[in-house]
Each structure stands twice: as C-alpha cells, then as structure tokens.
Design a protein around this motif. Structure first.
Motif: not given
Length: 347
Positions: A240-246, A268-271, A290-294
């Motif tokens: 599933p898509p992931m949101l990372v907050l830190h 893993a998602l090829g993004a 930062t967004e990682f797109r596929r």
C-alpha cells in the motif's frame, strides 16, 4: 522474677512493633490498591470524542491482545453502509487511550465519519508497552502481527467496517509494527503511515533494534533485495502507499530512518523521488516534503518536520510524545488515507 520481667518487656515491644508493621502494611496496601484503581479507571475512561469507546480482546499466535474501537455518535448508517477504519498503533510507554488523547483522531472521526481501532500492547508481552516489531528471527514479531490482524478481523466482523477502506498509522514502535503488518498482509490495507519509526528491514532481533533506532543499520536498497529485507509477503506491486512523518530533532529514533523507510518502500513500488519542497502553515514547524511517484501517482510521501522531536506532530499539549507546535499529523494521516480510498473507489 527479673527474667520474667525482661521477657514481658520484650513481648510487649514485639507486639507493639507487630501492630505498627501491620498498620503500615495495610496503609501501603490501600494506597497501592488506590493507585491501581485510579490507573485502571483512567485507562478505561473514554478519551475526547463524541461517541462510543468499545473494548475488545482478540486471540492469535502471539497470545491475547486488547483493543478499543471508537464509534462516532449518531452515525445514522444507511442500510448496508460500511465505514472506513483507521487502525492506530501507539508507541512505547503509551496506551491506546493515551494515543487517542494525543492525536485527537476521534474528534476527526466524528467529522469525517470513520471508525478508529486502537490496538493495545500487553505489558506481559513487553514491560514498556512496545510492540515487538524487531523480533523477526525468533518469529515473535510475525506472531504478534498475526494476533493484531486477528483483532482487526474481529473488528470487521463486529462493526460496520468497509474491508476495502482500512488504513494503518503508528508512532515509534507502533510505526514499525504498522510497516510490518503492511508487508505481511499487503492486500488488507490501502494506506500505511509511519510516524517516527524504524525503517522496514533495519532490525531482526532485540540485539539489532537499538542500533537500528540510532540509524546504524540501513536496509538494502536494490530492488532485488527489498523482498528479502521486508519479508517474502512484500510483493512489489501490492504494497500500500506510505506516508512517512519524522522530526529532524528526534533523539530517540534517528531521522535517517525516515529517509530509509521512504527509499525502501519506494524501491519496492518502483517509484522515483521528485524535487523536495518546503511547506509551513502559520507558526507551526516547517516541513520538507518529498513525493515518490510511479506512473504519475505519488505512492510514497516523505515529510521531514523541522525542530520536531520524538512526538506526534500537532498533538495535544502537555502529553508525553506529543508536540502541538508541529503540523497536524492527524489531519495529514487521514487526508492521505482518504485519498487512497478515493482512488480505490475510482478503479
């Protein structure tokens, strides 16, 4: 006569001491009992949010785990209507109620009409209330994950849950366990949110967990190694898509874990990562996104929050692991999950 008198004095002194000790013991016992009763009452007291705070217990390979489900008041469901479910995993030293009070997720659930499930770690399973996300070699982590999945399944049976709209969110150890659940049962969740957690695959035992928290263990990045790092169930396209907050000022879990979490998940998602951008709302801590797109779709979003320590961003003031000065992680979490639910409905 002297001997009898001395013995009598000793006997009376012993009786006085015994009575004093008994009185002190009873007093301490009442005080401890009172403390336990107050702690229990506080734990069972519903957190803020207009609705029902429902308790439950589930059994699984990892033993028994309790949970609380928040159901907004006055839902007035249509015949056959099902609601989204947000599964919340607290951090070390917290309870489900603590997490609910800190995040105020229940208040948002009332406005947005969704259910919230707070899974509860048993202190017999971990004295500090941490989830055993790192015990992969012993099998304890996977057994605990299976038990939590049993609790989620139970909630789906007992309450009007839309099984196609379930999302996970966790803080610290809860974030790491959320990632483990998503890799073990990727088809069950439509979104996962890691707040201040350790990167998936960075630890496999208690011996390596501390180093991973400090950012000393980096999971392998090549796509051929991602499945091995995260578990065989982490089939690339199904995650599933992931949101990372830190927080960049996190002294408990190194901020580098956020970067690694996003990178592993995106691989893993090829993004591919896009250009970072800075955002700030009012006087709250600024955040680099930062967004990682596929294929044009953002499947991983990394939010690095400046000046935030080891705490839920935008949380209730004066609570542990809760920082009101940060951007509202609760709103961000729900907005991210809701966007994924919408995409599923459109597919």
């Amino acid at each position: 006569m002297v001997r009898r008198s001395t013995a009598s004095l000793f006997a009376r002194a012993y009786e006085r001491n015994l009575k004093a000790l008994t009185k002190l013991t009873l007093s301490n016992s009442k005080r401890v009992t009172g403390q336990v009763q107050r702690a229990t009452a506080k734990r069972l007291k519903p957190p803020p949010g207009r609705g029902d705070w429902l308790s439950g217990m589930a059994l699984g390979p990892g033993g028994a785990r309790g949970y609380h489900l928040f159901r907004p008041a006055d839902l007035k469901l249509k015949p056959g209507e099902k609601l989204p479910l947000m599964v919340m995993l607290h951090g070390c030293g917290q309870t489900g109620r603590d997490f609910a009070a800190s995040t105020r997720m229940n208040t948002l659930a009332v406005r947005q009409r969704f259910l919230v499930l707070y899974l509860e770690q048993d202190r017999l399973a971990h004295p500090q209330g941490c989830w055993n996300w790192y015990e992969r070699r012993s099998g304890k982590a996977d057994a605990e994950a299976a038990t939590l999945m049993a609790a989620i399944d139970q909630a789906c049976v007992l309450y009007p849950v839309d099984r196609e709209r379930i999302a996970l969110a966790g803080l610290s150890a809860g974030a790491s366990m959320a990632a483990l659940l998503a890799t073990r049962y990727p088809l069950r969740f439509k979104a996962v949110v890691m707040h201040s957690g350790v990167a998936p695959g960075a630890a496999k035992s208690s011996a390596t967990a501390l180093g991973a928290m400090r950012g000393q263990h980096t999971p392998p990045m090549p796509s051929t190694a991602v499945g091995k790092a995260m578990g065989a169930a982490a089939v690339f396209a199904t995650l599933p898509p992931m949101l990372v907050l830190h927080g960049t000022a996190d002294a408990v879990v190194a901020p580098s874990n956020a970067v690694n979490s996003a990178a592993v998940w995106a691989t893993a998602l090829g993004a591919k990562p896009g250009k970072p951008r800075m955002l700030q709302r009012g006087k709250r801590h600024p955040v680099q996104v930062t967004e990682f797109r596929r294929k044009g779709r953002a499947v991983v979003t990394l939010c690095e929050i400046e000046r935030l320590g080891h705490a839920w961003s935008g949380g209730t003031a004066r609570l542990l692991f809760s920082d009101p000065e940060g951007p509202d992680a609760t709103r961000m979490t729900w907005a991210f999950a809701a966007a994924q639910f919408k995409l599923v409905a459109m597919a």
